[in-house]
Design a protein around this motif. Sequence first.
Motif, mmCIF file in Angstrom:
data_model
loop_
_atom_site.group_PDB
_atom_site.id
_atom_site.type_symbol
_atom_site.label_atom_id
_atom_site.label_comp_id
_atom_site.label_asym_id
_atom_site.label_seq_id
_atom_site.Cartn_x
_atom_site.Cartn_y
_atom_site.Cartn_z
ATOM 1 N N ARG A 13 16.319 18.406 -7.255
ATOM 2 C CA ARG A 13 17.090 19.845 -6.681
ATOM 3 C C ARG A 13 16.268 20.928 -6.999
ATOM 4 O O ARG A 13 16.123 21.811 -5.981
ATOM 5 C CB ARG A 13 18.341 20.194 -7.858
ATOM 6 N N SER A 14 15.325 21.160 -7.774
ATOM 7 C CA SER A 14 14.532 22.109 -7.827
ATOM 8 C C SER A 14 13.174 21.999 -7.011
ATOM 9 O O SER A 14 12.550 23.072 -6.387
ATOM 10 C CB SER A 14 13.828 22.391 -9.487
ATOM 11 N N LEU A 15 12.987 20.769 -6.532
ATOM 12 C CA LEU A 15 11.953 20.560 -5.627
ATOM 13 C C LEU A 15 12.398 20.762 -4.270
ATOM 14 O O LEU A 15 11.582 21.662 -3.310
ATOM 15 C CB LEU A 15 11.691 18.889 -5.781
ATOM 16 N N VAL A 16 13.720 20.582 -3.709
ATOM 17 C CA VAL A 16 14.278 21.107 -2.580
ATOM 18 C C VAL A 16 14.137 22.553 -2.450
ATOM 19 O O VAL A 16 13.987 23.419 -1.575
ATOM 20 C CB VAL A 16 15.705 20.446 -2.178
ATOM 21 N N TRP A 17 14.673 23.193 -3.776
ATOM 22 C CA TRP A 17 14.876 24.660 -3.615
ATOM 23 C C TRP A 17 13.547 25.203 -3.505
ATOM 24 O O TRP A 17 13.468 26.292 -2.688
ATOM 25 C CB TRP A 17 15.374 25.080 -5.066
ATOM 26 N N TYR A 18 12.503 24.687 -4.096
ATOM 27 C CA TYR A 18 11.184 25.367 -3.995
ATOM 28 C C TYR A 18 10.944 25.221 -2.598
ATOM 29 O O TYR A 18 9.950 26.241 -2.199
ATOM 30 C CB TYR A 18 10.256 24.830 -4.976
ATOM 31 N N LEU A 61 20.472 34.483 7.590
ATOM 32 C CA LEU A 61 19.691 33.957 6.165
ATOM 33 C C LEU A 61 18.523 33.272 5.876
ATOM 34 O O LEU A 61 17.965 33.283 7.191
ATOM 35 C CB LEU A 61 21.326 33.386 5.550
ATOM 36 N N GLY A 62 18.269 32.706 5.003
ATOM 37 C CA GLY A 62 16.870 31.773 4.949
ATOM 38 C C GLY A 62 17.013 30.468 4.830
ATOM 39 O O GLY A 62 18.193 29.824 4.891
ATOM 40 N N CYS A 63 15.751 29.660 4.571
ATOM 41 C CA CYS A 63 15.867 28.266 4.726
ATOM 42 C C CYS A 63 16.534 27.821 3.344
ATOM 43 O O CYS A 63 17.140 26.777 3.219
ATOM 44 C CB CYS A 63 14.552 27.729 4.445
ATOM 45 N N LEU A 64 16.660 28.545 2.200
ATOM 46 C CA LEU A 64 17.065 28.177 0.913
ATOM 47 C C LEU A 64 18.821 28.118 1.338
ATOM 48 O O LEU A 64 19.276 27.228 0.798
ATOM 49 C CB LEU A 64 16.856 29.157 -0.174
ATOM 50 N N ASP A 91 12.452 33.709 -13.859
ATOM 51 C CA ASP A 91 13.820 32.842 -13.750
ATOM 52 C C ASP A 91 14.304 32.599 -12.334
ATOM 53 O O ASP A 91 14.688 33.256 -11.488
ATOM 54 C CB ASP A 91 14.936 33.777 -14.210
ATOM 55 N N PHE A 92 13.833 31.257 -12.085
ATOM 56 C CA PHE A 92 14.100 30.948 -10.768
ATOM 57 C C PHE A 92 15.307 30.050 -10.558
ATOM 58 O O PHE A 92 15.630 28.946 -11.237
ATOM 59 C CB PHE A 92 12.840 29.874 -10.065
ATOM 60 N N ALA A 93 16.323 30.757 -10.056
ATOM 61 C CA ALA A 93 17.670 30.247 -10.023
ATOM 62 C C ALA A 93 18.316 30.765 -8.749
ATOM 63 O O ALA A 93 17.949 31.622 -8.103
ATOM 64 C CB ALA A 93 18.501 30.528 -11.367
#
Length: 362
Positions: free
Chosen positions: A277-282, A66-69, A2-4
């Motif tokens: 959106r998922s592309l940027v998150w990944y 924190l991180g890149c996300l 569950d990638f969220a």
Amino acid sequence: MDFALSEEQRMLQDSISGYLESGCPLTRVREVAEARDDRADDVWEELTNLGVHGVLIDEDYGGVGLGCLEAALIAEALGHAVAPVPYAASSIMAPTALAMAGSDEQKEAWLPRIAGGEAVVGVGVTEQIGRRETEGVTSADGKLNGKAMFVLDGASADVLMIASDDGALHLVDPNGPGVTRNKLKTIDRTRTVAEIGLDGASSDVLPGSDANREPLLTTIDVGRMILAADTLGAAQSMLDKSVDYAKERRQFNRVIGSFQAVKHMCAEMAAELEPCRSLVWYTAHAYAAIPEEGRLMACHAKAHLAEVGKFVARKSTEVHGGMGITDLLGLHYWFKRIGFNRQLLGAPELVREEAAQVQEWV
């Protein structure tokens, strides 16, 4: 799997978006743009209080670690509000380079100041991406010569981070001897870039970058990721405005949102934008979890968002009709920001070629 987003990540983005909605409305953006100011100081200070500038800086240096996300989520919120403040270069690219290649003294001197909003760092790496043969920056005996174009956040930066032709990163005093700085006029008045002339200017090289191009390349990668996230936020704002306008604007005694053509334009924008959106998150996730994919994904995100952002900007303007090209709605601030992001740190064609090189296709 569950990638969220986690609850903390959603709270972070909501808090930034919530502040920007009230603290950085279109009227404030217009004031900064019309005055040709380099930033909105009140917005900058509040973002400092929220820890935005220290998102990637370790707690040991006054950041939030924190991180890149998380950095990408903040960029998305800033793009959504077309916030007129430095971020991509000063708060993300510069701390990344310092963390990877800076000496202990350089980190102690600059990272706390960046995290505390006391210093803005302009980053000049454009010559490493694509330049004319007659331009560039050479380094010899601690002196820099040449010209750095499109230095991000560089118009009023307290220090400049300039990449020389050999890939090394140098800290330069913008007010030092042999340094000239000219603010460049671009279509986007919400952020600044500068032209930096160097004539025997003294520099302080980041030792970890002196014989290693990896810090430079990673700095460019994270910059592209942040610009992609910024475009995502700006495009989402234009889509939201289109839907709201289509629900209110009436023609022939009907809201235009009831017309099939307008429905299709809004649906096309949503269908193109949502997968981004998922592309940027990944892409942001890959830097922490799958670093070997980071560079490739940064290229994909930058190139794809540039194309989708352009599509959404055009369609949104069409939905608004004649009102879309007036200053009354201010739609042009998002339109121009998306267009400027498209060119910064490499246009889509150039970035796709880099992605091919990463995969050894060329």
